[in-house]
Design a protein around this motif. Sequence first.
Motif, short mmCIF file in Angstrom:
data_model
loop_
_atom_site.label_atom_id
_atom_site.label_comp_id
_atom_site.label_asym_id
_atom_site.label_seq_id
_atom_site.Cartn_x
_atom_site.Cartn_y
_atom_site.Cartn_z
N GLY A 28 0.80 -1.21 0.00
CA GLY A 28 0.00 0.00 0.00
C GLY A 28 0.84 1.27 0.00
N GLY A 29 2.15 1.14 0.16
CA GLY A 29 3.05 2.28 0.15
C GLY A 29 3.41 2.66 -1.27
N ALA A 30 4.34 3.58 -1.42
CA ALA A 30 4.72 4.05 -2.75
C ALA A 30 6.23 4.21 -2.88
CB ALA A 30 4.06 5.40 -3.03
N VAL A 31 6.72 3.91 -4.06
CA VAL A 31 8.10 4.16 -4.45
C VAL A 31 8.04 5.11 -5.63
CG1 VAL A 31 10.21 3.16 -5.41
CG2 VAL A 31 8.93 1.92 -3.64
N THR A 32 8.80 6.19 -5.56
CA THR A 32 8.80 7.19 -6.62
C THR A 32 10.22 7.37 -7.13
OG1 THR A 32 6.97 8.34 -5.53
CG2 THR A 32 8.19 9.56 -7.21
N ILE A 33 10.36 7.36 -8.45
CA ILE A 33 11.65 7.58 -9.09
C ILE A 33 11.50 8.79 -10.01
CG2 ILE A 33 13.41 6.60 -10.61
CD1 ILE A 33 12.26 3.82 -9.78
N SER A 34 12.40 9.75 -9.87
CA SER A 34 12.35 10.91 -10.76
C SER A 34 13.74 11.17 -11.32
CB SER A 34 11.82 12.14 -10.04
OG SER A 34 12.74 12.56 -9.05
N CYS A 35 13.77 11.67 -12.54
CA CYS A 35 15.03 12.00 -13.22
C CYS A 35 14.89 13.36 -13.87
CB CYS A 35 15.35 10.97 -14.30
SG CYS A 35 15.52 9.29 -13.70
N LYS A 36 15.96 14.14 -13.82
CA LYS A 36 15.97 15.44 -14.48
C LYS A 36 17.40 15.87 -14.73
CE LYS A 36 16.00 18.21 -10.26
NZ LYS A 36 15.38 19.28 -9.52
N ARG A 37 17.55 16.84 -15.59
CA ARG A 37 18.85 17.46 -15.79
C ARG A 37 18.82 18.79 -15.05
NH1 ARG A 37 22.72 18.02 -21.02
NH2 ARG A 37 24.28 19.32 -20.02
N ARG A 41 24.46 18.57 -14.24
CA ARG A 41 24.28 17.25 -13.63
C ARG A 41 22.95 16.62 -14.04
NH1 ARG A 41 24.37 17.89 -7.42
NH2 ARG A 41 22.60 19.17 -7.97
N TYR A 42 22.96 15.29 -14.07
CA TYR A 42 21.73 14.52 -14.12
C TYR A 42 21.40 14.16 -12.68
CZ TYR A 42 22.42 13.81 -19.14
OH TYR A 42 22.60 13.98 -20.50
N ILE A 43 20.17 14.37 -12.28
CA ILE A 43 19.74 14.08 -10.92
C ILE A 43 18.65 13.02 -10.96
CG2 ILE A 43 18.72 15.01 -8.81
CD1 ILE A 43 21.39 16.27 -9.40
N MET A 44 18.84 11.97 -10.17
CA MET A 44 17.81 10.95 -10.01
C MET A 44 17.51 10.82 -8.53
SD MET A 44 17.87 6.98 -11.10
CE MET A 44 17.20 5.84 -9.93
N VAL A 115 14.58 9.29 1.10
CA VAL A 115 14.83 9.85 -0.23
C VAL A 115 16.33 9.81 -0.48
CG1 VAL A 115 14.63 11.86 -1.74
CG2 VAL A 115 12.85 11.41 -0.01
N PHE A 116 16.72 9.11 -1.55
CA PHE A 116 18.11 9.04 -1.97
C PHE A 116 18.25 9.85 -3.26
CE2 PHE A 116 17.81 5.42 0.78
CZ PHE A 116 19.07 5.31 1.34
N GLN A 117 19.40 10.51 -3.40
CA GLN A 117 19.67 11.29 -4.61
C GLN A 117 20.98 10.86 -5.24
OE1 GLN A 117 19.14 15.74 -5.18
NE2 GLN A 117 21.35 15.58 -5.02
N LEU A 118 20.91 10.56 -6.53
CA LEU A 118 22.08 10.24 -7.35
C LEU A 118 22.31 11.42 -8.27
CD1 LEU A 118 24.18 8.34 -8.71
CD2 LEU A 118 22.28 7.53 -10.15
N ALA A 119 23.53 11.94 -8.32
CA ALA A 119 23.90 13.01 -9.24
C ALA A 119 25.08 12.55 -10.07
CB ALA A 119 24.26 14.28 -8.47
N LEU A 120 24.94 12.64 -11.38
CA LEU A 120 26.01 12.28 -12.32
C LEU A 120 26.26 13.44 -13.25
CD1 LEU A 120 24.78 8.67 -13.22
CD2 LEU A 120 26.74 9.27 -11.78
N PRO A 121 27.51 13.61 -13.67
CA PRO A 121 27.83 14.75 -14.55
C PRO A 121 27.17 14.60 -15.92
CG PRO A 121 29.73 13.32 -14.32
CD PRO A 121 28.68 12.79 -13.38
N ALA A 122 26.60 15.70 -16.41
CA ALA A 122 26.00 15.71 -17.75
C ALA A 122 27.07 16.16 -18.74
CB ALA A 122 24.82 16.68 -17.77
N PRO A 123 26.98 15.69 -19.98
CA PRO A 123 27.94 16.13 -20.99
C PRO A 123 27.87 17.65 -21.17
CG PRO A 123 26.53 14.37 -21.83
CD PRO A 123 25.99 14.77 -20.50
N GLN A 124 29.00 18.26 -21.34
CA GLN A 124 29.03 19.71 -21.54
C GLN A 124 28.74 20.05 -22.99
OE1 GLN A 124 29.40 21.77 -18.81
NE2 GLN A 124 29.17 19.78 -17.85
N GLY A 125 28.13 21.21 -23.19
CA GLY A 125 27.84 21.69 -24.53
C GLY A 125 26.59 21.10 -25.14
#
Length: 126
Positions: A28-37, A41-44, A115-125
Amino acid sequence: MPFRGDENLLRRLLLNLVDNAIKYTPKGGAVTISCKRDGKRYIMTVSDTGPGIPAEAQTQIFERFYRADSARSRAEEEDGGLTSGAGLGLSIARWVAEAHEGTLELLHSSTAGSVFQLALPAPQGN
């Protein structure tokens, strides 16, 4: 936008995060995954409505073989078939993030969930 990295390691990182969220979220609980730039950085984020991680354990959860059993073992017992693991999942996940010049951190945890946050470098340009 594409990200260059080791596919198998990144898959392991994501599976560890999502598996933990599912494992410790009651029916009955919830797991939420979100991704954005976010700029360079890419943030999940992976959030759950599980029992949370005890405050005294939050600084240790990324250490190898550490398990915060007392608050989270209830979810394992209720499911019946889940194994408790060796306490390596979050340690491996953080190592993979750092190997890709990123970060993995616990943003928040309480009895309302984590809430866990993953940040990875986004390609430049791009």
